[in-house]
Enzyme design. Structure first.
Site, PDB file in Angstrom:
ATOM      1  N   PHE A 123       0.695  -1.310   0.006  1.00 19.74           N
ATOM      2  CA  PHE A 123      -0.620   0.322  -0.110  1.00 19.74           C
ATOM      3  C   PHE A 123       0.997   1.354   0.304  1.00 19.74           C
ATOM      4  O   PHE A 123       0.533   2.347  -0.144  1.00 19.74           O
ATOM      5  CB  PHE A 123      -1.175  -0.305   1.279  1.00 19.74           C
ATOM      6  CG  PHE A 123      -0.577   0.416   2.195  1.00 19.74           C
ATOM      7  CD1 PHE A 123      -0.612   1.697   2.890  1.00 19.74           C
ATOM      8  CD2 PHE A 123       0.693  -0.564   2.955  1.00 19.74           C
ATOM      9  CE1 PHE A 123       0.324   2.154   4.193  1.00 19.74           C
ATOM     10  CE2 PHE A 123       1.121  -0.119   4.331  1.00 19.74           C
ATOM     11  CZ  PHE A 123       1.135   1.383   4.770  1.00 19.74           C
ATOM     12  N   LYS A 124       1.999   1.694   0.020  1.00 22.40           N
ATOM     13  CA  LYS A 124       2.859   2.381   0.418  1.00 22.40           C
ATOM     14  C   LYS A 124       2.378   2.839  -0.742  1.00 22.40           C
ATOM     15  O   LYS A 124       3.538   3.948  -1.536  1.00 22.40           O
ATOM     16  CB  LYS A 124       4.364   1.410   1.077  1.00 22.40           C
ATOM     17  CG  LYS A 124       4.606   1.384   2.176  1.00 22.40           C
ATOM     18  CD  LYS A 124       3.622   2.470   3.501  1.00 22.40           C
ATOM     19  CE  LYS A 124       4.253   1.750   5.457  1.00 22.40           C
ATOM     20  NZ  LYS A 124       5.127   1.626   5.983  1.00 22.40           N
TER      21      LYS A 124
END
Length: 486
Positions: A123-124
């Site tokens: 998700f980063k």
């Protein structure tokens, strides 16, 4: 848009200055002087937008010093479907963060929001890809360079390095805890051979890495001389980018603005769920924000008891959800600032006490540091904890019941989410990463390897380039200075 430091520094820098600077000069974190509000009419208009156009609409409320035409171009450059191309079977890649319903029975609805279709499978990427483009844009406008010093417990590092590799005027020095990431995470970072990428394996835990980054940022003379910036979630631009997918998740899960949703977020450093707090403060109809921790349960302890008690390095567990092996949540200060009525003097005193005494107490009991814990409920926060046995059981449960393999951190989120369901309110769990990044635990849970997207089949066998160094800020500062040429 005017910005303030959580510790009261008098300067009011622009969005672009905060982007390149990271921490405030007083060691505080930046927040808007007032949160911009989103009206019901705007939410209605945003329901039909692409992810890139939604990102532009959210960003323009914060990045008011960037021409809107440029900001829109940056959003489209970042969130094109060609960047987010690792969609799983059944996902629509053009949706960028598609929703998948897990349960819908007895008035409860549990939904997974896919956030891991980016280049590093975590998700980063959602924020870091934008940050890379913003950095390059802002530096080109100034004809400047930036040396990024960051800390990672696993996914931030690879997301930052993939976003910054080859970018003009940018070098990345990424600190990670030596031998405490998964084999996949380690290989993803250390196999990069780009000349502007430097990996430093620190003999310690993530909190040691994070403390070094903050020490460097707080050495204002060194920071200016070496042109230091940061990509950790202390960087306000990264948090803003994460706000977008809360709006996206809400709009995709609802039919009207009369409905509310809740979010459960696997959390160690409080950055991801801090973005949810900001979205809620902007007017997004969020019922609950549920913090899911692993065995390193500092945040769960606070939201259950009102006591914030950081752990020493020796007390930080090395777990099978290693990206959450954090015992000092740097973004927590942003929430505490709001909780304390934006009293920067008290915030500074409390976080000085964190450094000197290991924590603070807001229960209102005799000898405590305040009584604000009673007000936490109005911000919608709840929490829960998950252990190694819990995540193994959850991975098996999700596979057997829904035919989906989830990573260890997402499993922590699902376990805690199922404990906090509210009838009639959709619960959205934010996915953390693809399971291939934590294959050792997937094999333990399911007796087989996790599927890998094309291009990652043999990543662990690639040659690796990194430096092992002690957890000493002066040693890291000397290494950075040696390799910047400044």
């Amino acid at each position: 848009m005017q910005y303030v430091s959580t510790r009261g520094h008098s300067a009011t820098p622009s969005f672009s200055e905060i982007l390149l600077g990271g921490l405030a000069p007083d060691g505080g974190l930046y927040l808007p002087q007032q949160y911009p509000q989103v009206s019901g009419a705007e939410l209605d208009q945003w329901r039909s937008l692409s992810y890139a156009d939604l990102a532009y609409q959210v960003l323009r409320k914060f990045a008011t010093d960037i021409p809107e035409s440029d900001l829109k171009a940056l959003a489209h450059k970042t969130y094109g479907a060609d960047v987010y191309c690792n969609a799983r079977s059944g996902d629509d890649a053009s949706q960028i963060t598609p929703l998948r319903t897990l349960e819908h029975k007895d008035g409860n609805k549990l939904v997974l929001q896919a956030l891991s279709n980016g280049p590093t499978l975590a998700f980063k990427d959602m924020a870091m890809q934008l940050l890379g483009n913003l950095f390059e844009y802002a530096l080109a406008r100034k004809g400047a360079e930036l040396n990024i010093v960051g800390a990672t417990s696993g996914d931030t590092g690879s997301a930052a390095e993939y976003a910054m590799r080859g970018k003009q005027g940018i070098r990345v020095f990424m600190l990670s805890p030596h031998r405490k990431m998964s084999a996949f995470q380690t290989a993803q970072m250390f196999s990069l051979q780009d000349p502007n990428i430097f990996n430093i394996a620190v003999e310690g835990v993530f909190d040691d890495c994070q403390d070094i980054v903050k020490a460097i940022s707080n050495d204002l003379d060194y920071k200016a001389a070496q042109k230091i910036g940061t990509v950790n979630s202390i960087n306000w631009a990264r948090v803003v980018a994460q706000v977008v997918y809360y709006f996206r998740g809400y709009l995709a899960a609802t039919d009207s603005n009369d409905q509310k949703v809740s979010f459960t977020v696997p959390s160690g450093n409080f950055g991801n769920i801090c973005a949810g707090h900001i979205a809620r403060m902007m007017g997004l109809p969020i019922d609950k924000l549920v913090v899911a921790t692993n065995e390193n349960d500092v945040l769960d302890e606070f939201f259950r008891t009102g006591v914030y008690r950081v752990r020493k390095s020796a007390e930080t567990y090395h777990t099978s959800s290693p990206s959450m092996d954090i015992s000092k949540a740097s973004n927590f200060e942003r929430f505490v600032y709001d909780l304390l009525g934006r009293d920067s003097v008290r915030v500074k005193a409390l976080f000085d006490k964190v450094e000197n005494a290991g924590g603070f107490d807001l229960t209102g009991k005799p000898g405590s540091d305040g009584d604000e814990f009673a007000s936490v409920i109005k911000y919608g926060f709840a929490s829960g904890r998950s252990t190694h046995d819990d995540r193994l059981a959850t991975i098996r449960f999700v596979q057997e019941n829904y035919g989906i393999t989830v990573d260890t951190h997402t499993a922590d989120g699902i376990k805690v989410a199922r404990e906090n369901l509210t009838p009639g309110v959709t619960m959205i769990v934010l996915e953390t990463a693809l399971p291939a990044k934590f294959n050792e635990t997937i094999r333990e849970a399911l007796g087989r390897d996790a599927d890998r997207p094309a291009g990652f089949e043999n990543i662990e066998s690639l040659a690796q380039r990194f430096e092992v160094m002690p957890a000493q800020a002066d040693r890291i500062k000397a290494y950075v200075a040696q390799h910047t040429g400044l």
